[in-house]
Design an enzyme around this catalytic site. Sequence first.
Site, PDB file in Angstrom:
ATOM      1  N   ARG A   1      33.049  46.858  36.006  1.00 59.61           N
ATOM      2  CA  ARG A   1      34.171  47.506  36.154  1.00 59.61           C
ATOM      3  C   ARG A   1      35.171  48.231  35.588  1.00 59.61           C
ATOM      4  NH1 ARG A   1      34.356  43.342  40.441  1.00 59.61           N
ATOM      5  NH2 ARG A   1      34.024  43.961  42.565  1.00 59.61           N
TER       6      ARG A   1
ATOM      7  N   LYS B   1      37.534  40.688  41.526  1.00 60.92           N
ATOM      8  CA  LYS B   1      38.648  41.025  42.406  1.00 60.92           C
ATOM      9  C   LYS B   1      38.480  39.817  43.063  1.00 60.92           C
ATOM     10  CE  LYS B   1      37.823  46.456  43.298  1.00 60.92           C
ATOM     11  NZ  LYS B   1      37.663  47.243  44.465  1.00 60.92           N
TER      12      LYS B   1
ATOM     13  N   HIS C   1      33.559  55.324  36.704  1.00 64.40           N
ATOM     14  CA  HIS C   1      32.772  54.452  37.848  1.00 64.40           C
ATOM     15  C   HIS C   1      31.749  54.589  38.208  1.00 64.40           C
ATOM     16  CE1 HIS C   1      33.625  51.100  40.297  1.00 64.40           C
ATOM     17  NE2 HIS C   1      33.633  51.764  41.559  1.00 64.40           N
TER      18      HIS C   1
ATOM     19  N   HIS D   1      29.820  42.236  44.470  1.00 62.07           N
ATOM     20  CA  HIS D   1      30.629  42.567  46.072  1.00 62.07           C
ATOM     21  C   HIS D   1      30.962  41.731  46.442  1.00 62.07           C
ATOM     22  CE1 HIS D   1      30.123  46.191  44.811  1.00 62.07           C
ATOM     23  NE2 HIS D   1      30.525  46.798  44.802  1.00 62.07           N
TER      24      HIS D   1
END
Length: 305
Positions: free
Chosen positions: A159, A182, A250, A276
Amino acid sequence: MISPAARDALQNWLSQQRALKGAAENTLTAYQGDVADFLAFMTVHKGDAQGLGALSKITISDMRSWMAQTRAGDVGPRSMARKLSSVKAFYRWLSEREGFEPTAVLSTRSPKFTKKLPRPLAVDAAKALLDCVEIQSDRPWVSARDVAVLTLLWGCGLRISEALGLRGADAPLPEVLRIVGKGGKERVVPVLPAAQAAVAEYLRLCPHMQSDDAPLFRGIRGGALGARAIAQVMADARMQLGLPATATPHAMRHSFATHLLDAGGDLRAIQELLGHASLSTTQAYTAVDTARLMDVYNKAHPKAG
């Protein structure tokens, strides 16, 4: 005006999201804005600051009024769905804590919207974009910096926040990087020789003193490089190359996933590389068309022979 009790409840909920669920700061900022706007609307709608007792009595009609007013403010269905999701999450927590029935809020239906698939760049377009960026700035070190950042997005699937979060201590780049993504989730990412070389070239040319605790990628004046600067670099390059507006930083991460899958990569492995939590998110990234899936099926399935 939001009541002190409601404001305190919102802050307590955000603190829990941060501490127990490891929510990212961007997520917490969105939550806070969404729920605060909702509480402010209810204050005006009901004609009084909504204490916790009043919040427990919100009806389906009240929810419809809030959604109608929000949509009238030029908020699209996707953003409306996110706002409603934030409010529902807050209400789930609040109802458990205060002991009331949150059905009116939780049963409110989200507006339907068409989920946009990400648009990765073709391999030749991604290469052309890096070539274009390499000659874009009149400062060679800036061009090398921008190429290095975009190579990390395309070559390692980082990212933009992860690439810009690298520190001086991460250089020279090793063969694998430990990235905290994240929600504080850590993953191991292989680093291509091309990415190692691009970062090494940037560091060779960079005029700013490097230290272990300083940002690896620097702005013109030596401070941390911001995501907006890289977005502008991409915008300038795509205009020169005639690429669509979807060619963003992105999109380079999307391209990493799609190009790996096209080369025969395993979807589960790509999921791990991207960090993910859900395989469905990875499937959306790897915009694979039906024709390609059928081709793989026909070649691989034992009954297809």
